[in-house]
Design a protein around this motif. Structure first.
Motif, PDB file in Angstrom:
ATOM      1  N   LYS A  61     -15.281   6.006  28.015  1.00  0.00           N
ATOM      2  CA  LYS A  61     -16.195   6.405  26.937  1.00  0.00           C
ATOM      3  C   LYS A  61     -15.497   7.312  25.917  1.00  0.00           C
ATOM      4  N   ARG A  62     -14.252   6.965  25.603  1.00  0.00           N
ATOM      5  CA  ARG A  62     -13.468   7.705  24.621  1.00  0.00           C
ATOM      6  C   ARG A  62     -13.251   6.842  23.394  1.00  0.00           C
ATOM      7  N   LEU A  63     -13.180   7.466  22.239  1.00  0.00           N
ATOM      8  CA  LEU A  63     -12.823   6.785  21.006  1.00  0.00           C
ATOM      9  C   LEU A  63     -11.439   7.261  20.593  1.00  0.00           C
ATOM     10  N   VAL A  64     -10.579   6.332  20.255  1.00  0.00           N
ATOM     11  CA  VAL A  64      -9.209   6.640  19.890  1.00  0.00           C
ATOM     12  C   VAL A  64      -9.139   6.884  18.388  1.00  0.00           C
ATOM     13  N   ARG A  65      -8.473   7.949  17.991  1.00  0.00           N
ATOM     14  CA  ARG A  65      -8.208   8.231  16.581  1.00  0.00           C
ATOM     15  C   ARG A  65      -6.767   7.812  16.319  1.00  0.00           C
ATOM     16  N   PHE A  66      -6.618   6.814  15.471  1.00  0.00           N
ATOM     17  CA  PHE A  66      -5.295   6.263  15.200  1.00  0.00           C
ATOM     18  C   PHE A  66      -4.652   6.930  14.001  1.00  0.00           C
ATOM     19  N   MET A  67      -3.337   6.989  14.025  1.00  0.00           N
ATOM     20  CA  MET A  67      -2.564   7.400  12.863  1.00  0.00           C
ATOM     21  C   MET A  67      -2.189   6.125  12.128  1.00  0.00           C
ATOM     22  N   ALA A  68      -2.357   6.135  10.796  1.00  0.00           N
ATOM     23  CA  ALA A  68      -2.034   4.958   9.993  1.00  0.00           C
ATOM     24  C   ALA A  68      -1.437   5.403   8.666  1.00  0.00           C
ATOM     25  N   LYS A  69      -0.633   4.529   8.078  1.00  0.00           N
ATOM     26  CA  LYS A  69      -0.027   4.909   6.817  1.00  0.00           C
ATOM     27  C   LYS A  69      -1.104   5.173   5.765  1.00  0.00           C
ATOM     28  N   GLU A  70      -0.841   6.138   4.932  1.00  0.00           N
ATOM     29  CA  GLU A  70      -1.822   6.648   3.975  1.00  0.00           C
ATOM     30  C   GLU A  70      -2.340   5.574   3.020  1.00  0.00           C
ATOM     31  N   SER A  71      -1.516   4.584   2.695  1.00  0.00           N
ATOM     32  CA  SER A  71      -1.933   3.542   1.754  1.00  0.00           C
ATOM     33  C   SER A  71      -3.105   2.716   2.281  1.00  0.00           C
ATOM     34  N   VAL A  72      -3.240   2.623   3.597  1.00  0.00           N
ATOM     35  CA  VAL A  72      -4.371   1.894   4.189  1.00  0.00           C
ATOM     36  C   VAL A  72      -5.685   2.593   3.837  1.00  0.00           C
ATOM     37  N   PHE A  73      -5.646   3.902   3.697  1.00  0.00           N
ATOM     38  CA  PHE A  73      -6.843   4.682   3.374  1.00  0.00           C
ATOM     39  C   PHE A  73      -7.244   4.538   1.913  1.00  0.00           C
ATOM     40  N   ARG A  74      -6.347   4.032   1.061  1.00  0.00           N
ATOM     41  CA  ARG A  74      -6.669   3.830  -0.356  1.00  0.00           C
ATOM     42  C   ARG A  74      -7.235   2.441  -0.625  1.00  0.00           C
ATOM     43  N   HIS A  75      -7.147   1.538   0.338  1.00  0.00           N
ATOM     44  CA  HIS A  75      -7.644   0.171   0.163  1.00  0.00           C
ATOM     45  C   HIS A  75      -9.160   0.184   0.066  1.00  0.00           C
ATOM     46  N   LYS A  76      -9.726  -0.682  -0.790  1.00  0.00           N
ATOM     47  CA  LYS A  76     -11.175  -0.643  -1.031  1.00  0.00           C
ATOM     48  C   LYS A  76     -12.010  -1.063   0.173  1.00  0.00           C
ATOM     49  N   VAL A  77     -11.465  -1.846   1.106  1.00  0.00           N
ATOM     50  CA  VAL A  77     -12.212  -2.249   2.300  1.00  0.00           C
ATOM     51  C   VAL A  77     -11.829  -1.388   3.505  1.00  0.00           C
ATOM     52  N   SER A  78     -10.530  -1.324   3.792  1.00  0.00           N
ATOM     53  CA  SER A  78     -10.111  -0.591   4.988  1.00  0.00           C
ATOM     54  C   SER A  78     -10.240   0.920   4.825  1.00  0.00           C
ATOM     55  N   GLY A  79     -10.117   1.430   3.610  1.00  0.00           N
ATOM     56  CA  GLY A  79     -10.175   2.871   3.377  1.00  0.00           C
ATOM     57  C   GLY A  79     -11.456   3.521   3.872  1.00  0.00           C
ATOM     58  N   PRO A  80     -12.632   3.046   3.427  1.00  0.00           N
ATOM     59  CA  PRO A  80     -13.871   3.644   3.915  1.00  0.00           C
ATOM     60  C   PRO A  80     -14.047   3.505   5.427  1.00  0.00           C
ATOM     61  N   LEU A  81     -13.593   2.389   5.987  1.00  0.00           N
ATOM     62  CA  LEU A  81     -13.697   2.210   7.438  1.00  0.00           C
ATOM     63  C   LEU A  81     -12.806   3.207   8.168  1.00  0.00           C
ATOM     64  N   MET A  82     -11.573   3.353   7.708  1.00  0.00           N
ATOM     65  CA  MET A  82     -10.643   4.272   8.358  1.00  0.00           C
ATOM     66  C   MET A  82     -11.156   5.711   8.286  1.00  0.00           C
ATOM     67  N   ARG A  83     -11.645   6.114   7.121  1.00  0.00           N
ATOM     68  CA  ARG A  83     -12.181   7.472   6.989  1.00  0.00           C
ATOM     69  C   ARG A  83     -13.441   7.639   7.821  1.00  0.00           C
ATOM     70  N   GLY A  84     -14.292   6.622   7.852  1.00  0.00           N
ATOM     71  CA  GLY A  84     -15.527   6.684   8.627  1.00  0.00           C
ATOM     72  C   GLY A  84     -15.286   6.777  10.121  1.00  0.00           C
ATOM     73  N   MET A  85     -14.176   6.194  10.576  1.00  0.00           N
ATOM     74  CA  MET A  85     -13.835   6.256  11.999  1.00  0.00           C
ATOM     75  C   MET A  85     -12.969   7.473  12.318  1.00  0.00           C
ATOM     76  N   LYS A  86     -12.713   8.297  11.308  1.00  0.00           N
ATOM     77  CA  LYS A  86     -11.968   9.549  11.445  1.00  0.00           C
ATOM     78  C   LYS A  86     -10.533   9.352  11.917  1.00  0.00           C
ATOM     79  N   HIS A  87      -9.909   8.242  11.457  1.00  0.00           N
ATOM     80  CA  HIS A  87      -8.505   8.046  11.754  1.00  0.00           C
ATOM     81  C   HIS A  87      -7.664   9.003  10.900  1.00  0.00           C
ATOM     82  N   ILE A  88      -6.406   9.077  11.168  1.00  0.00           N
ATOM     83  CA  ILE A  88      -5.547  10.106  10.574  1.00  0.00           C
ATOM     84  C   ILE A  88      -4.531   9.466   9.617  1.00  0.00           C
TER      85      ILE A  88
END
Length: 92
Positions: A61-88
């Protein structure tokens, strides 16, 4: 804290796996602690390996917070998902 994005994404992925009749065998999940800090390390060999790494933590019952390259967070689809899932974001 409520997980308004992460849990539905997991539910969607698990539904897809079921529809595709994809069977995933995760071993060693019992070694992930239920509480406190933990570091999961894996080789990054494909674009989807993060899915399998995250699945390994579900039995505890753990959620993993992933580290991902910063450019993924600027993408119009993946960005909001990554921020919403609190990835790094990582500035490489």
């Amino acid at each position: 804290m409520a997980e308004l994005v992460y849990r539905p994404v997991i539910g969607f992925a698990r539904t897809l796996f079921k529809v595709w009749d994809l069977k995933i065998d995760c071993r060693g999940s019992e070694n992930i602690p239920r509480t406190g800090g933990a570091v999961l390390v894996s080789n990054h060999i494909s674009y989807l390996d993060f899915v399998f790494n995250g699945l390994a933590a579900l039995p505890q019952k753990r959620l993993v917070r992933f580290m991902a390259k910063e450019s993924v967070f600027r993408h119009k689809v993946s960005g909001p998902l990554m921020r919403g899932m609190k990835h790094i974001p990582v500035d490489r």
